[in-house]
Design an enzyme around this catalytic site. Structure first.
Site, PDB file in Angstrom:
ATOM      1  N   ARG A   1       0.764  -1.098  -0.088  1.00 57.22           N
ATOM      2  CA  ARG A   1      -0.038  -0.084   0.126  1.00 57.22           C
ATOM      3  C   ARG A   1       0.935   1.356   0.059  1.00 57.22           C
ATOM      4  O   ARG A   1       1.862   1.378   0.974  1.00 57.22           O
ATOM      5  CB  ARG A   1      -1.014  -0.059   1.454  1.00 57.22           C
ATOM      6  CG  ARG A   1      -1.457   1.252   1.697  1.00 57.22           C
ATOM      7  CD  ARG A   1      -2.885   1.668   0.847  1.00 57.22           C
ATOM      8  NE  ARG A   1      -3.351   3.071   1.119  1.00 57.22           N
ATOM      9  CZ  ARG A   1      -4.070   3.857   0.342  1.00 57.22           C
ATOM     10  NH1 ARG A   1      -4.419   3.246  -0.825  1.00 57.22           N
ATOM     11  NH2 ARG A   1      -4.690   5.010   0.701  1.00 57.22           N
TER      12      ARG A   1
ATOM     13  N   CYS B   1      -1.423  11.748   6.390  1.00 58.06           N
ATOM     14  CA  CYS B   1      -2.386  12.582   6.567  1.00 58.06           C
ATOM     15  C   CYS B   1      -2.756  12.912   7.896  1.00 58.06           C
ATOM     16  O   CYS B   1      -3.296  12.142   8.657  1.00 58.06           O
ATOM     17  CB  CYS B   1      -3.863  12.048   6.000  1.00 58.06           C
ATOM     18  SG  CYS B   1      -5.242  12.914   6.037  1.00 58.06           S
TER      19      CYS B   1
ATOM     20  N   CYS C   1     -12.231  12.948   5.075  1.00 57.19           N
ATOM     21  CA  CYS C   1     -11.424  12.031   4.100  1.00 57.19           C
ATOM     22  C   CYS C   1     -11.351  10.525   4.378  1.00 57.19           C
ATOM     23  O   CYS C   1     -12.263  10.457   5.510  1.00 57.19           O
ATOM     24  CB  CYS C   1      -9.944  12.478   3.748  1.00 57.19           C
ATOM     25  SG  CYS C   1      -8.907  12.334   5.415  1.00 57.19           S
TER      26      CYS C   1
ATOM     27  N   CYS D   1      -8.635   8.664   4.648  1.00 59.59           N
ATOM     28  CA  CYS D   1      -7.283   8.237   4.843  1.00 59.59           C
ATOM     29  C   CYS D   1      -7.060   7.342   6.044  1.00 59.59           C
ATOM     30  O   CYS D   1      -6.514   6.348   5.796  1.00 59.59           O
ATOM     31  CB  CYS D   1      -6.311   9.427   4.730  1.00 59.59           C
ATOM     32  SG  CYS D   1      -6.449  10.454   3.400  1.00 59.59           S
TER      33      CYS D   1
ATOM     34  N   GLU E   1       1.919  15.168   2.342  1.00 57.21           N
ATOM     35  CA  GLU E   1       0.707  15.553   2.705  1.00 57.21           C
ATOM     36  C   GLU E   1      -0.089  16.424   2.121  1.00 57.21           C
ATOM     37  O   GLU E   1       0.375  17.155   1.126  1.00 57.21           O
ATOM     38  CB  GLU E   1       0.981  16.416   4.335  1.00 57.21           C
ATOM     39  CG  GLU E   1      -0.337  16.862   4.836  1.00 57.21           C
ATOM     40  CD  GLU E   1      -1.004  16.069   5.737  1.00 57.21           C
ATOM     41  OE1 GLU E   1      -2.333  16.014   5.548  1.00 57.21           O
ATOM     42  OE2 GLU E   1      -0.324  15.351   6.612  1.00 57.21           O
ATOM     43  N   GLY E   2      -1.371  16.305   2.010  1.00 59.80           N
ATOM     44  CA  GLY E   2      -2.358  17.147   1.088  1.00 59.80           C
ATOM     45  C   GLY E   2      -1.961  16.781  -0.111  1.00 59.80           C
ATOM     46  O   GLY E   2      -2.111  17.876  -1.106  1.00 59.80           O
TER      47      GLY E   2
ATOM     48  N   ASP F   1      -3.235  16.741  -8.302  1.00 62.42           N
ATOM     49  CA  ASP F   1      -2.165  16.049  -7.255  1.00 62.42           C
ATOM     50  C   ASP F   1      -0.707  16.052  -7.563  1.00 62.42           C
ATOM     51  O   ASP F   1      -0.085  16.057  -8.764  1.00 62.42           O
ATOM     52  CB  ASP F   1      -2.541  14.236  -7.771  1.00 62.42           C
ATOM     53  CG  ASP F   1      -2.146  13.581  -6.663  1.00 62.42           C
ATOM     54  OD1 ASP F   1      -0.884  14.027  -6.137  1.00 62.42           O
ATOM     55  OD2 ASP F   1      -2.724  12.601  -6.537  1.00 62.42           O
TER      56      ASP F   1
ATOM     57  N   ARG G   1       1.736  14.982  -5.987  1.00 59.86           N
ATOM     58  CA  ARG G   1       2.612  13.971  -5.183  1.00 59.86           C
ATOM     59  C   ARG G   1       3.485  13.237  -6.330  1.00 59.86           C
ATOM     60  O   ARG G   1       3.428  13.325  -7.348  1.00 59.86           O
ATOM     61  CB  ARG G   1       1.773  12.671  -4.482  1.00 59.86           C
ATOM     62  CG  ARG G   1       1.088  13.219  -3.335  1.00 59.86           C
ATOM     63  CD  ARG G   1      -0.051  12.172  -2.720  1.00 59.86           C
ATOM     64  NE  ARG G   1      -1.211  12.115  -3.632  1.00 59.86           N
ATOM     65  CZ  ARG G   1      -1.989  11.308  -3.533  1.00 59.86           C
ATOM     66  NH1 ARG G   1      -2.043  10.603  -2.255  1.00 59.86           N
ATOM     67  NH2 ARG G   1      -3.068  10.985  -4.457  1.00 59.86           N
TER      68      ARG G   1
END
Length: 358
Positions: free
Chosen positions: A213, A218, A229, A231, A256-257, A290, A292
């Site tokens: 995973r 978060c 959310c 999370c 984060e976020g 996004d 990330r």
């Protein structure tokens, strides 16, 4: 090895400088740009900038420009000419959407369309990587003030384009409620960024697909039990499934976020309270849906000796990224937990706009 800082270390310095309100210098050959983050700019430094002479301008992303109805002639960004009476209040109002609904009329804006924008583009990338609002006050200079961090454009871009190598720091046994036979591995990037973690359940064989995973940090969901959310339930649900199977790896990535940081995530939450969905809020702030870097997850698995995974995710983008980064995803394992009346709209937006399989 030289004692002088390399491009990685210079970039880490620049991030810290910008976060405390210091300017940095971006250099490409003979061209130099003095760059300050609007978010941390003080009246004193704005006044000091005026003493240098020249004509500063404001750089914002095309996402923020779209909200402000400013022309993004450079495609992904807009270079805004400052009006004569521009002060710090004006700059903050353009950079931060907090008061957009209360005071929507901020233009008309005069945007530059001539001249190179590559250093302006680099300024925004650096601000994003520092988890600051992507809005920069910049000034072309022939001679930069002494003592400032100087970033050469080409090596800095290379650092930003390349996922920083991760190195193991330590691992130790940490019995969990979901699985007593577990270890926590800590990895540190070379670029001075935040550490990332791997929670290894049992002893998964390295020659078989591991149940894995990729979980982005978060604070509100994982620690506080936020209902905005899913999370926290996803974190605990993934660990529980790994515990039930006796083996797995949960990669806890400090992004984060969706990669914009906790402060900007709270700004997005405030915009959601005004009626915008999670994607619209990010765009109004000047970010993409996004931000990330999921290559981190693939790098961590490879460091631990895995080459394939059964991925616990509802996000097809994670699967595509893992496979591009060299991890074969043999199965997508759904993780549908945590829906409640407070996050139903958020989850629907993730499905409709971000392609999540919910």
């Amino acid at each position: 090895m030289s004692l002088t800082p390399d491009a990685n270390e210079q970039l880490a310095r620049a991030r810290a400088d910008l976060r405390i309100g210091l300017p940095v210098v971006l250099r490409d050959g003979a061209r130099q740009l003095l760059c300050l983050a609007v978010e941390t700019l003080s009246p004193e430094r704005m006044a000091a900038l005026a003493v240098l002479g020249g004509t500063p301008h404001l750089v914002i992303t095309s996402r923020r420009a779209e909200t402000l109805k400013a022309r993004a002639y450079d495609g992904d960004l807009a270079r805004i000419v400052l009006p004569r009476d521009a002060d710090l209040t004006w700059l903050n109002a353009v950079a931060d959407p907090a008061d957009d609904l209360r005071a929507p009329m901020k233009g008309p804006f005069n945007a530059l369309r001539d001249g190179p924008a590559d250093l302006d583009r680099l300024a925004l990338r650096i601000l994003k990587s520092a988890r600051l609002l992507p809005a920069a006050l910049v000034l072309p200079v022939a001679t930069a003030p002494e003592g400032l961090t100087v970033l050469n454009a080409q090596p800095t871009r290379h650092v930003l384009d390349t996922s920083s190598p991760l190195h193991p720091v330590i691992s130790a046994r940490v019995p969990l409620a979901a699985a007593e036979n577990s270890r926590l591995h800590v990895f540190r990037p070379e670029d001075g960024g935040e550490e990332h973690y791997a929670i290894e359940i049992g002893r998964p064989p390295r020659d078989a697909p591991v149940l894995a995973r990729l979980h982005s940090a978060c604070f509100t969901g994982d620690l506080l039990g936020s209902l905005k959310c899913d999370c926290g339930p996803q974190l605990r649900g993934a660990l529980a499934q790994m515990g039930a199977e006796g083996a797995g790896v949960l990669l806890y990535l400090n992004q984060e976020g969706r990669g914009i940081g906790l402060a900007n995530k709270m700004r997005a939450y405030s915009l959601q309270d005004q009626g915008f969905d999670t994607v619209e809020a990010n765009h109004r702030l000047g970010f993409e849906d996004d931000e990330r870097d999921f290559r981190l997850g693939a790098a961590l698995l490879q460091k631990m000796g895995f080459s394939s995974a059964r991925l616990l995710t509802n996000n097809p983008a994670k699967i595509a990224m893992m496979e591009r980064a060299g991890i074969a995803v043999t199965e997508r394992v759904p993780l549908k937990v945590g829906e409640n009346p407070h996050n139903a709209h958020y989850l629907a937006t993730k499905a409709a706009k971000s392609g999540h399989l919910l």
